[in-house]
Design a protein around this motif. Structure first.
Motif, PDB file in Angstrom:
ATOM      1  N   SER A  93       0.806  -1.223   0.000  1.00 49.71           N
ATOM      2  CA  SER A  93       0.000   0.000   0.000  1.00 49.71           C
ATOM      3  C   SER A  93       0.839   1.273   0.000  1.00 49.71           C
ATOM      4  N   ARG A  94       2.146   1.134   0.230  1.00 46.25           N
ATOM      5  CA  ARG A  94       2.979   2.338   0.262  1.00 46.25           C
ATOM      6  C   ARG A  94       3.185   2.938  -1.125  1.00 46.25           C
ATOM      7  N   TRP A  95       3.175   2.099  -2.175  1.00 38.27           N
ATOM      8  CA  TRP A  95       3.358   2.633  -3.521  1.00 38.27           C
ATOM      9  C   TRP A  95       2.165   3.490  -3.927  1.00 38.27           C
ATOM     10  N   GLY A  96       2.444   4.542  -4.677  1.00 39.89           N
ATOM     11  CA  GLY A  96       1.392   5.342  -5.286  1.00 39.89           C
ATOM     12  C   GLY A  96       1.075   4.787  -6.670  1.00 39.89           C
ATOM     13  N   ARG A  97       1.235   5.606  -7.692  1.00 45.51           N
ATOM     14  CA  ARG A  97       0.964   5.163  -9.062  1.00 45.51           C
ATOM     15  C   ARG A  97       1.938   4.055  -9.461  1.00 45.51           C
ATOM     16  N   ILE A  98       1.389   3.018 -10.112  1.00 49.25           N
ATOM     17  CA  ILE A  98       2.184   1.883 -10.576  1.00 49.25           C
ATOM     18  C   ILE A  98       1.993   1.781 -12.084  1.00 49.25           C
ATOM     19  N   ALA A  99       2.992   2.223 -12.844  1.00 49.52           N
ATOM     20  CA  ALA A  99       2.934   2.154 -14.305  1.00 49.52           C
ATOM     21  C   ALA A  99       3.811   1.001 -14.777  1.00 49.52           C
ATOM     22  N   VAL A 100       3.301   0.231 -15.737  1.00 45.07           N
ATOM     23  CA  VAL A 100       4.050  -0.891 -16.303  1.00 45.07           C
ATOM     24  C   VAL A 100       4.129  -0.690 -17.809  1.00 45.07           C
ATOM     25  N   VAL A 101       5.349  -0.707 -18.344  1.00 44.69           N
ATOM     26  CA  VAL A 101       5.552  -0.571 -19.783  1.00 44.69           C
ATOM     27  C   VAL A 101       5.846  -1.943 -20.370  1.00 44.69           C
ATOM     28  N   GLU A 102       5.040  -2.361 -21.336  1.00 46.01           N
ATOM     29  CA  GLU A 102       5.207  -3.667 -21.993  1.00 46.01           C
ATOM     30  C   GLU A 102       5.005  -3.482 -23.504  1.00 46.01           C
ATOM     31  N   ARG A 103       5.930  -3.998 -24.294  1.00 36.60           N
ATOM     32  CA  ARG A 103       5.869  -3.777 -25.737  1.00 36.60           C
ATOM     33  C   ARG A 103       5.116  -4.862 -26.498  1.00 36.60           C
ATOM     34  N   GLU A 104       4.868  -6.027 -25.882  1.00 38.62           N
ATOM     35  CA  GLU A 104       4.194  -7.131 -26.570  1.00 38.62           C
ATOM     36  C   GLU A 104       2.693  -7.114 -26.261  1.00 38.62           C
ATOM     37  N   PRO A 105       1.851  -6.755 -27.241  1.00 35.48           N
ATOM     38  CA  PRO A 105       0.402  -6.759 -26.992  1.00 35.48           C
ATOM     39  C   PRO A 105      -0.119  -8.107 -26.520  1.00 35.48           C
ATOM     40  N   ALA A 106       0.485  -9.199 -26.994  1.00 37.14           N
ATOM     41  CA  ALA A 106       0.019 -10.529 -26.589  1.00 37.14           C
ATOM     42  C   ALA A 106       0.164 -10.725 -25.087  1.00 37.14           C
ATOM     43  N   ILE A 107       1.290 -10.287 -24.533  1.00 37.61           N
ATOM     44  CA  ILE A 107       1.511 -10.462 -23.092  1.00 37.61           C
ATOM     45  C   ILE A 107       0.488  -9.653 -22.301  1.00 37.61           C
ATOM     46  N   VAL A 108       0.200  -8.449 -22.758  1.00 41.34           N
ATOM     47  CA  VAL A 108      -0.830  -7.640 -22.093  1.00 41.34           C
ATOM     48  C   VAL A 108      -2.177  -8.359 -22.157  1.00 41.34           C
ATOM     49  N   ASP A 109      -2.509  -8.905 -23.328  1.00 45.29           N
ATOM     50  CA  ASP A 109      -3.779  -9.624 -23.472  1.00 45.29           C
ATOM     51  C   ASP A 109      -3.848 -10.827 -22.545  1.00 45.29           C
ATOM     52  N   TRP A 110      -2.748 -11.566 -22.436  1.00 43.59           N
ATOM     53  CA  TRP A 110      -2.743 -12.768 -21.585  1.00 43.59           C
ATOM     54  C   TRP A 110      -2.974 -12.419 -20.121  1.00 43.59           C
ATOM     55  N   HIS A 111      -2.569 -11.216 -19.722  1.00 50.29           N
ATOM     56  CA  HIS A 111      -2.821 -10.766 -18.356  1.00 50.29           C
ATOM     57  C   HIS A 111      -4.241 -10.229 -18.189  1.00 50.29           C
ATOM     58  N   CYS A 112      -4.718  -9.518 -19.190  1.00 50.52           N
ATOM     59  CA  CYS A 112      -6.033  -8.884 -19.059  1.00 50.52           C
ATOM     60  C   CYS A 112      -7.176  -9.884 -19.236  1.00 50.52           C
ATOM     61  N   GLU A 113      -7.024 -10.833 -20.179  1.00 49.41           N
ATOM     62  CA  GLU A 113      -8.135 -11.716 -20.514  1.00 49.41           C
ATOM     63  C   GLU A 113      -7.742 -13.183 -20.604  1.00 49.41           C
ATOM     64  N   GLY A 114      -6.463 -13.500 -20.430  1.00 48.46           N
ATOM     65  CA  GLY A 114      -6.008 -14.861 -20.628  1.00 48.46           C
ATOM     66  C   GLY A 114      -5.538 -15.534 -19.361  1.00 48.46           C
ATOM     67  N   PRO A 115      -4.779 -16.614 -19.516  1.00 51.05           N
ATOM     68  CA  PRO A 115      -4.372 -17.427 -18.361  1.00 51.05           C
ATOM     69  C   PRO A 115      -3.517 -16.695 -17.335  1.00 51.05           C
ATOM     70  N   LEU A 116      -2.732 -15.700 -17.738  1.00 54.17           N
ATOM     71  CA  LEU A 116      -1.889 -14.992 -16.771  1.00 54.17           C
ATOM     72  C   LEU A 116      -2.700 -14.107 -15.827  1.00 54.17           C
ATOM     73  N   SER A 117      -3.982 -13.923 -16.144  1.00 54.56           N
ATOM     74  CA  SER A 117      -4.837 -13.158 -15.226  1.00 54.56           C
ATOM     75  C   SER A 117      -5.001 -13.884 -13.902  1.00 54.56           C
ATOM     76  N   GLU A 118      -4.706 -15.183 -13.867  1.00 55.57           N
ATOM     77  CA  GLU A 118      -4.726 -15.923 -12.602  1.00 55.57           C
ATOM     78  C   GLU A 118      -3.785 -15.279 -11.585  1.00 55.57           C
ATOM     79  N   LEU A 119      -2.684 -14.699 -12.088  1.00 55.77           N
ATOM     80  CA  LEU A 119      -1.687 -14.080 -11.218  1.00 55.77           C
ATOM     81  C   LEU A 119      -1.921 -12.596 -11.008  1.00 55.77           C
ATOM     82  N   SER A 120      -2.398 -11.905 -12.029  1.00 54.10           N
ATOM     83  CA  SER A 120      -2.365 -10.437 -11.994  1.00 54.10           C
ATOM     84  C   SER A 120      -3.724  -9.755 -11.920  1.00 54.10           C
TER      85      SER A 120
END
Length: 233
Positions: A93-120
């Motif tokens: 909770s100590r962190w304020g804004r958390i920005a993540v830069v990722e260049r692979e759209p597939a990896i973003v998709d896997w986190h937002c709607e795919g299997p990696l969403s289990e973690l994130s």
């Protein structure tokens, strides 16, 4: 973490299952499940999996520990990967804004709607979190946003880059750009697959102080490390 080496031998004879395969802006990326693990493969090389996130968590914790007691410091994480750094930052909770830069759209998709969403899933739902789809090297050079901590994990580190162009991030010019994106007293933390005494000198020459290296203990082999430097206030 981006450790490029041949795909691991299937010791338990359980065949990995390909969950998705995409042609991205930098080549083919594959997400597969191997037993309990999720793995990311890029252009036929094993990049990372969900087996051990100690060094990614250290990347975030070491940066926070090196900061002063400013309220709600903002963090920029370079590389989404399997999400270890993001989820660890969002759990604090100590962190304020958390920005993540990722260049692979597939990896973003896997986190937002795919299997990696289990973690994130919970980290992505956190109102402090923002995902920026961009190449980190270009983003650092072109952005005007300031951050209290830069936590960079996009390749094997300063002495062993895999992706063409990433080595520029660890050069004097690249480190000057990182320094310019840090608020006074801000921290640069760089993940590496091996220690680099030369990089410590490069950080000092780029104007960082309190330069140090933290290692992840391993039973055998070369430890992962985090290189740290502070922009003078």
């Amino acid at each position: 973490m981006s450790t490029s080496y041949p795909i691991p031998y299937d010791a338990d004879h359980t065949a990995p299952v390909v969950l998705d395969r995409r042609e991205g802006p930098f080549g083919e990326v594959v997400l597969r499940r191997h037993g309990a693990l999720l793995q990311i493969i890029a252009n036929g090389c094993f990049l990372m999996d969900t087996s051990d996130g100690r060094s990614e968590r250290l990347l975030v914790d070491a940066a926070l520990d090196a900061l002063d007691d400013r309220p709600a410091p903002g963090i920029l994480i370079g590389g989404l990967g399997v999400g270890f750094s993001l989820t660890h930052a969002a759990a604090n909770s100590r962190w304020g804004r958390i920005a993540v830069v990722e260049r692979e759209p597939a990896i973003v998709d896997w986190h937002c709607e795919g299997p990696l969403s289990e973690l994130s899933r919970s980290a992505l739902a956190d109102p402090r979190t923002e995902i920026v789809e961009a190449d980190l090297v270009s983003y650092i050079q072109e952005s005007t946003e300031m951050h209290d901590a830069l936590c960079l994990d996009i390749d094997n580190g300063p002495d062993w880059t895999v992706t063409e162009g990433n080595d520029s991030l660890y050069s004097p010019v690249g480190l000057a750009a990182c320094r310019a994106r840090l608020a006074p007293g801000g921290v640069l933390a760089v993940w590496s697959a091996q220690p680099s005494a030369n990089f410590e000198g490069t950080l000092r020459n780029a104007g960082f102080r309190s330069v140090r290296t933290e290692e992840i203990p391993v039973v055998r082999g070369v430890p992962d490390v985090v290189h740290l430097g502070v922009r003078p206030a």
